[in-house]
Structures are given as structure tokens and as C-alpha cells.
Motif scaffolding. Structure first.
Motif, short mmCIF file in Angstrom:
data_model
loop_
_atom_site.label_atom_id
_atom_site.label_comp_id
_atom_site.label_asym_id
_atom_site.label_seq_id
_atom_site.Cartn_x
_atom_site.Cartn_y
_atom_site.Cartn_z
N THR A 1 0.86 -1.18 0.00
CA THR A 1 0.00 0.00 0.00
C THR A 1 0.90 1.23 0.00
OG1 THR A 1 -1.73 -1.13 1.27
CG2 THR A 1 -1.79 1.27 1.23
N VAL A 2 0.69 2.12 -0.95
CA VAL A 2 1.50 3.34 -1.05
C VAL A 2 0.61 4.52 -0.69
CG1 VAL A 2 2.92 4.79 -2.53
CG2 VAL A 2 2.91 2.30 -2.85
N THR A 3 1.08 5.35 0.24
CA THR A 3 0.34 6.54 0.64
C THR A 3 1.21 7.78 0.48
OG1 THR A 3 1.00 6.16 2.94
CG2 THR A 3 -1.15 5.33 2.27
N ASP A 4 0.55 8.92 0.30
CA ASP A 4 1.29 10.17 0.15
C ASP A 4 1.53 10.80 1.52
OD1 ASP A 4 -1.09 11.39 0.93
OD2 ASP A 4 -1.63 12.03 -1.10
N GLU A 5 2.04 12.02 1.52
CA GLU A 5 2.39 12.67 2.77
C GLU A 5 1.19 12.97 3.65
OE1 GLU A 5 4.12 16.51 2.03
OE2 GLU A 5 3.00 16.74 0.16
N HIS A 6 -0.02 12.93 3.07
CA HIS A 6 -1.24 13.17 3.83
C HIS A 6 -1.91 11.86 4.24
CE1 HIS A 6 -0.79 17.35 2.75
NE2 HIS A 6 -0.79 17.03 1.46
N GLY A 7 -1.29 10.72 3.89
CA GLY A 7 -1.86 9.43 4.26
C GLY A 7 -2.87 8.89 3.27
N ALA A 8 -3.06 9.58 2.13
CA ALA A 8 -4.02 9.12 1.12
C ALA A 8 -3.37 8.08 0.21
CB ALA A 8 -4.50 10.31 0.30
N VAL B 1 9.69 3.28 -3.23
CA VAL B 1 9.02 3.86 -4.40
C VAL B 1 9.95 4.90 -5.01
CG1 VAL B 1 6.97 5.04 -5.27
CG2 VAL B 1 6.80 3.51 -3.29
N THR B 2 10.09 4.86 -6.33
CA THR B 2 11.01 5.76 -7.01
C THR B 2 10.40 6.19 -8.34
OG1 THR B 2 13.29 5.98 -7.82
CG2 THR B 2 12.22 3.86 -8.18
N GLY B 3 11.14 7.00 -9.08
CA GLY B 3 10.76 7.32 -10.45
C GLY B 3 9.87 8.52 -10.64
N SER B 4 9.60 9.29 -9.57
CA SER B 4 8.81 10.51 -9.75
C SER B 4 9.24 11.52 -8.69
CB SER B 4 7.31 10.22 -9.61
OG SER B 4 6.98 9.91 -8.28
N PRO B 5 9.04 12.81 -8.95
CA PRO B 5 9.45 13.83 -7.97
C PRO B 5 8.77 13.68 -6.62
CG PRO B 5 8.97 14.83 -10.11
CD PRO B 5 8.52 13.40 -10.19
N SER C 1 9.70 10.68 -3.08
CA SER C 1 10.40 10.82 -1.80
C SER C 1 9.45 11.06 -0.64
CB SER C 1 11.41 11.98 -1.89
OG SER C 1 10.74 13.20 -2.16
N THR C 2 8.24 11.49 -0.94
CA THR C 2 7.24 11.74 0.11
C THR C 2 6.29 10.56 0.28
OG1 THR C 2 5.65 12.79 -1.39
CG2 THR C 2 7.33 14.20 -0.38
N TYR C 3 6.41 9.54 -0.59
CA TYR C 3 5.51 8.40 -0.50
C TYR C 3 6.01 7.41 0.56
CZ TYR C 3 3.43 9.83 -4.96
OH TYR C 3 2.79 10.52 -5.96
#
Length: 327
Positions: free
Chosen positions: A61-68, A303-307, A310-312
Motif C-alpha cells: 500500500t502506497v500513501t502520500d504525505e497526507h496518508g491518502a 518507491v522511485t521514479g517521480s518527484p 520521496s514523500t511516499y
């Protein structure tokens, strides 16, 4: 007398000649290949190195800096390693299409008696929201004992509702027994396997300990979500040690934990669980040669390959056991 001596000399000469002839036949001429050695009649002990070629599934499960939850990623966005060694991803899939088996375990001990009606309402809403024809749910109720109310996994909503409605209060709390038995029930299910625990975290009467419960969940490849019911009076009735244990088992299996003090917060926790289950990824690999022979292999996914990478945050089980243990 002279005749006997002559005969003995003749016999010795013949024996010497025969030995010389045998040696010439047994020894290959210069430059010739030696004959193959005869197989030994007595078997010799051999050391066999067993190589584990089983496919290892990692649900991420991959989430962003806001947990979404983050969707739309590809195989190239993931880097996977085992015990620090890079692994080649052999299978990549977006998980929304795979069948989902959910063990829904509800705490029915006396410590949750005021919250049980709220738990039942939210649990039914969750089942109705998440379930598809290919999915299945089993309802567990646990107090001093653990009972499986649906009598097997089912996708029939009426059967699930009836099982949730008819769970009854008990005395003590066997949280670890519930985790262990639900994990064993999930072990041979196909597709994604999820355990949702609704409890205040207090464990008072389990026959298995925390270590056994965690290992059973990891061996079953179960993703554990803990919905921790906090008493309205936050200072009273809380079992902090039990809460920490649930948090740890959720993290070890790639799940998550939520706190809830009301029906609205319960519903919100279930909504977030549903959203995550619809945006998971499957990474599978055949383990490369290992440098050690430990029975636990540690997994890491980046997770890599996008700007934004690093926050994921990538959540997944921390590892797997190469040998299953019988308890």
C-alpha cells in the motif's frame, strides 16, 4: 629332490609372469584416458543444498504525505530487496481485481459492552461497502473464547449481517487467540487476505502469546488492520500495552491502526481501510541466492521514479518465514 626344486622354480616364474601381464593390462598406455572408476557398492552420504524457489508475494500500500492512497504506479516505480539484496520483480499487478478474504474479528468482552452496538453497525456498513461477488467475509467474535459466527467465508450479505447481529457479550478477552485462529482460517485462502480487529486492545485470557499470534498472521500473509476502541473517558479503561501490541502487529503485516471513540470515527476508519484495499499493488519475486540461512527473510520496498516519490510511504509485511512452525 632336484625335480621338486625345479617344479617350484617353474611355478614361481609362471606367477611372476601372470602378475606382470595383469599390470600391463590394468595400466593405460601413456596419453590414454584412465578407465572410469567403478561405482562404490556402499552409498556415501551427500550434502544437499535446498534452494527455495517459491514465489514470494508482497502486497504493498502506497500513501502520500497526507496518508491518502496513491494509485497509478507501475512496476518501474518499485525497488524491492530481501535481506538487503536487490530482487527482480517477476509479477506486478494492481490489486483491485484480486479476490479479497476478510476476517472480521469483533471484541465482545465486558470492557466493550457500551461500544458493541456501535461496532456492529459500523461493521455491517463496512461489509456492505467493500464486498464484491468475488470477495468473502468470515465474522469472528471473541471474549474468553473465539467463535466463528458465519461458519466459513461467505459473500452473502444477509448471512454476514445475521452473524454480526447475533454476537453476544462475554467476560474476558482473548485477543491473541482471535488473531491466531483468524490467521489459520485465512492461511489457505486465495488472493488477498485481510484481518480487521475491532477491540479496545485489552488481552486477558489468550492461550497463545503475542509472538505466536504475529507469526501466524505473517505466515498466512494476512494484512492486519486494528480499529482500537478508546473509552470516552480517555484516562479510564485503556490498556496501553495491548494498544501498542496491536499497532506493532499492524505495522509488521503491512496494515494500519486507527483509533475510534464514536460511530463516526468507526465509519471513517472503515472507509479508509476500504480505500486502501482498492489501491493496493502486488509485487512477487523468486528469491535470489541468499548469503545467510536464517529462517526469517526481511523485505524492503521503496518507491522511485517521480518527484513525489520521496514523500511516499510503502507499507508491506516486514518479511516472511522460510520454515513454517507448528504450535
Amino acid at each position: 629332490m632336484r625335480k621338486c626344486a625345479t617344479l617350484r622354480l617353474l611355478a614361481a616364474s609362471l606367477l611372476l609372469y601372470g602378475c606382470s601381464l595383469w599390470a600391463q593390462q590394468a595400466s593405460p598406455p601413456p596419453g590414454a584416458a584412465a578407465p572410469p572408476a567403478k561405482p562404490q557398492t556402499q552409498s556415501q552420504p551427500e550434502t544437499t543444498l535446498k534452494v527455495d524457489v517459491n514465489l514470494v508475494n508482497v502486497f504493498v500500500t502506497v500513501t502520500d504525505e497526507h496518508g491518502a492512497p496513491v494509485g497509478g504506479l507501475t512496476k518501474d516505480n518499485f525497488v524491492l530487496s530481501e535481506d538487503g539484496n536487490p530482487q527482480r520483480i517477476a509479477v506486478f499487478d494492481k490489486e483491485s481485481a484480486l479476490p479479497l478474504s476478510i476476517a472480521l474479528a469483533i471484541d465482545t468482552s465486558m470492557s466493550t459492552r457500551h461500544d458493541l452496538p456501535l461496532e456492529q453497525i459500523s461493521a455491517k456498513r463496512f461489509a456492505h461497502a467493500i464486498l464484491r461477488p468475488v470477495d468473502a467475509v468470515a465474522v469472528y467474535a471473541f471474549s474468553e473464547a473465539v467463535s466463528e459466527s458465519t461458519h466459513g467465508y461467505t459473500s452473502e450479505l444477509k448471512r454476514i449481517d445475521d452473524a454480526i447481529d447475533h454476537i453476544r457479550l462475554g467476560a474476558a478477552t482473548a485477543v491473541y487467540d482471535a488473531i491466531y485462529l483468524a490467521a489459520r482460517g485465512l492461511e489457505h485462502r486465495k488472493g488477498r487476505k485481510v484481518m480487521v480487529l475491532i477491540t479496545d486492545g485489552e488481552n486477558t485470557l489468550s492461550r497463545v502469546d503475542y509472538k505466536e499470534a504475529v507469526r501466524a498472521a505473517v505466515e498466512a500473509e494476512a494484512i492486519v488492520y486494528s480499529v482500537i476502541i478508546v473509552p470516552i473517558e480517555a484516562s479510564a479503561g485503556r490498556e496501553i500495552g495491548g494498544e501498542h501490541a496491536l499497532i506493532q502487529i499492524s505495522e509488521d503485516t503491512g496494515g494500519k491502526y486507527y483509533y475510534a471513540t464514536s460511530t463516526a470515527q468507526l465509519d471513517e476508519a472503515f472507509r479508509k481501510i476500504s480505500d486502501e484495499l482498492r489501491t493496493q499493488y502486488l509485487l512477487a519475486y523468486y528469491p535470489a541466492q541468499r548469503a545467510s540461512f536464517s529462517t526469517f527473510r526481511r523485505i524492503e520496498v521503496k518507491v522511485t521514479g517521480s518527484p513525489e516519490a520521496s514523500t511516499y510511504r510503502a507499507r508491506h509485511r516486514t518479511g516472511y518465514y522460510t520454515v513454517k512452525e507448528e504450535f
